[in-house]
Design a protein around this motif. Structure first.
Motif, PDB file in Angstrom:
ATOM      1  N   VAL A   4      -6.455   9.649   0.140  1.00  0.00           N
ATOM      2  CA  VAL A   4      -7.616   8.790   0.340  1.00  0.00           C
ATOM      3  C   VAL A   4      -8.715   9.139  -0.666  1.00  0.00           C
ATOM      4  O   VAL A   4      -9.331   8.259  -1.271  1.00  0.00           O
ATOM      5  CB  VAL A   4      -8.154   8.921   1.788  1.00  0.00           C
ATOM      6  N   LEU A  36     -10.769   2.746  -4.158  1.00  0.00           N
ATOM      7  CA  LEU A  36     -10.897   2.609  -2.702  1.00  0.00           C
ATOM      8  C   LEU A  36     -11.771   1.416  -2.335  1.00  0.00           C
ATOM      9  O   LEU A  36     -11.491   0.718  -1.374  1.00  0.00           O
ATOM     10  CB  LEU A  36     -11.469   3.891  -2.095  1.00  0.00           C
ATOM     11  N   ILE A  44       0.838  -1.202   0.000  1.00  0.00           N
ATOM     12  CA  ILE A  44       0.000   0.000   0.000  1.00  0.00           C
ATOM     13  C   ILE A  44       0.871   1.248   0.000  1.00  0.00           C
ATOM     14  O   ILE A  44       0.604   2.222  -0.718  1.00  0.00           O
ATOM     15  CB  ILE A  44      -0.950   0.004   1.212  1.00  0.00           C
ATOM     16  N   TYR A  67     -14.091   3.868   8.919  1.00  0.00           N
ATOM     17  CA  TYR A  67     -13.539   2.972   7.895  1.00  0.00           C
ATOM     18  C   TYR A  67     -14.346   1.683   7.818  1.00  0.00           C
ATOM     19  O   TYR A  67     -14.675   1.194   6.736  1.00  0.00           O
ATOM     20  CB  TYR A  67     -12.075   2.656   8.202  1.00  0.00           C
ATOM     21  N   ASP A 113       1.070   4.196  -2.896  1.00  0.00           N
ATOM     22  CA  ASP A 113       0.847   5.612  -2.591  1.00  0.00           C
ATOM     23  C   ASP A 113       2.028   6.465  -3.038  1.00  0.00           C
ATOM     24  O   ASP A 113       1.852   7.603  -3.491  1.00  0.00           O
ATOM     25  CB  ASP A 113       0.612   5.796  -1.087  1.00  0.00           C
ATOM     26  N   LYS A 151      -1.974   3.357   4.415  1.00  0.00           N
ATOM     27  CA  LYS A 151      -2.410   4.620   3.835  1.00  0.00           C
ATOM     28  C   LYS A 151      -1.858   5.822   4.578  1.00  0.00           C
ATOM     29  O   LYS A 151      -1.827   6.924   4.031  1.00  0.00           O
ATOM     30  CB  LYS A 151      -3.945   4.699   3.833  1.00  0.00           C
ATOM     31  N   SER A 152      -1.438   5.631   5.827  1.00  0.00           N
ATOM     32  CA  SER A 152      -0.946   6.746   6.639  1.00  0.00           C
ATOM     33  C   SER A 152       0.572   6.860   6.620  1.00  0.00           C
ATOM     34  O   SER A 152       1.117   7.923   6.947  1.00  0.00           O
ATOM     35  CB  SER A 152      -1.414   6.585   8.092  1.00  0.00           C
ATOM     36  N   GLN A 165      -2.920  13.490   3.429  1.00  0.00           N
ATOM     37  CA  GLN A 165      -3.609  12.241   3.740  1.00  0.00           C
ATOM     38  C   GLN A 165      -5.019  12.242   3.146  1.00  0.00           C
ATOM     39  O   GLN A 165      -5.452  11.259   2.525  1.00  0.00           O
ATOM     40  CB  GLN A 165      -3.670  12.049   5.258  1.00  0.00           C
ATOM     41  N   VAL A 187      -4.544  -1.517   6.353  1.00  0.00           N
ATOM     42  CA  VAL A 187      -4.898  -0.479   5.376  1.00  0.00           C
ATOM     43  C   VAL A 187      -4.639   0.909   5.949  1.00  0.00           C
ATOM     44  O   VAL A 187      -4.032   1.764   5.290  1.00  0.00           O
ATOM     45  CB  VAL A 187      -6.378  -0.604   4.951  1.00  0.00           C
ATOM     46  N   THR A 223      -7.635  11.318   7.170  1.00  0.00           N
ATOM     47  CA  THR A 223      -8.276  10.086   6.693  1.00  0.00           C
ATOM     48  C   THR A 223      -9.790  10.240   6.662  1.00  0.00           C
ATOM     49  O   THR A 223     -10.453   9.838   5.696  1.00  0.00           O
ATOM     50  CB  THR A 223      -7.896   8.893   7.595  1.00  0.00           C
ATOM     51  N   GLU A 246      -8.144   7.819  -4.151  1.00  0.00           N
ATOM     52  CA  GLU A 246      -8.545   6.422  -4.291  1.00  0.00           C
ATOM     53  C   GLU A 246     -10.032   6.333  -4.648  1.00  0.00           C
ATOM     54  O   GLU A 246     -10.441   5.534  -5.498  1.00  0.00           O
ATOM     55  CB  GLU A 246      -8.281   5.659  -2.982  1.00  0.00           C
TER      56      GLU A 246
END
Length: 235
Positions: free
Chosen positions: A69, A78, A11, A228, A15, A95-96, A65, A91, A140, A72
């Motif tokens: 997101v 996403l 991931i 999420y 990114d 993602k972070s 961030q 995830v 996020t 995606e």
């Protein structure tokens, strides 16, 4: 399901490749550095000396961030990530990770360009780490609720105003209740910790501020995991 660094790394690499293609995000990252140069030149240890660091946290940690997101979602990828074998933790960490790395680089550069002298490296780093987690979780959430990258800028403006320039807003507010609320914001805790450490204060002088940041971290993580999960199983 066991935690997999391989999935997190996949991931992160994805990114990274997307970031290199996104001129909007790269351009956004330059703003904290520009302010750091200006403040380093004209504000010799004054009121705005911590502004570039706070601004870097908001712009790099939160907005980057959110943009990644939202991108995606904009590319309709996403949904596949949400339904992939990767766990929620994998995830969210994946993602972070890039946002965290980029933010730390921008903060280090901002410290250097502004001439800011970091008091107590350990406590300063802990301060940055807690705020970084808070802003990345906020980013996020912004990304999850946005439909496009540009929409993150629109819905993120209140976040920029509150977290980025909250101290300036405070000087123009006379309402005691509102001032009390502002005083509990992460950026206010960050500035207060830096202020106390600059006066040769120790952990005992800033322990309450750190506890407030820890509460922020726990609350924002809980909200992010819940949101999420809701997005993951929505049809």
């Amino acid at each position: 399901m066991t935690f997999s660094l391989k999935r997190v790394n996949a991931i992160l690499l994805k990114d990274w490749k997307d970031l290199l293609k996104n001129s909007y995000i790269i351009f956004t990252l330059a703003f904290p550095l520009i302010f750091a140069v200006i403040i380093g030149k004209y504000d010799d240890g004054g009121l705005f000396i911590t502004f570039p660091i706070n601004f870097a946290l908001v712009i790099s940690g939160c907005f980057v961030q959110a943009a990644m997101v939202a991108e995606e979602k904009e590319k309709n990828t996403l949904r596949g990530l949400l339904l992939s074998p990767a766990s929620t933790l994998e995830v969210l960490i994946g993602k972070s990770a890039l946002s965290a790395i980029v933010t730390i680089i921008v903060i280090v550069a901002s410290v250097f360009l502004s001439g800011f002298e970091t008091p107590s490296i350990f406590l300063f780093s802990l301060n940055v780490l807690l705020c970084l987690i808070i802003y990345i979780t906020v980013g996020t959430l912004l990304g999850l609720f946005s439909r496009t990258v540009m929409e993150t800028t629109i819905i993120g403006m209140p976040v920029l105003m509150i977290f980025g320039v909250g101290s300036l807003i405070k000087s123009a507010v006379n309402n005691e209740i509102l001032l009390k609320i502002i005083s509990f914001l992460p950026n206010e805790q960050f500035d207060e910790i830096i202020s106390q450490l600059s006066k040769n204060g120790g952990l005992s002088d800033v322990i309450n501020n750190f506890l407030i940041l820890v509460v922020w971290v726990l609350v924002m993580l809980a909200i992010t995991f819940y949101t999420y999960g809701k997005r993951r199983f929505d049809k």
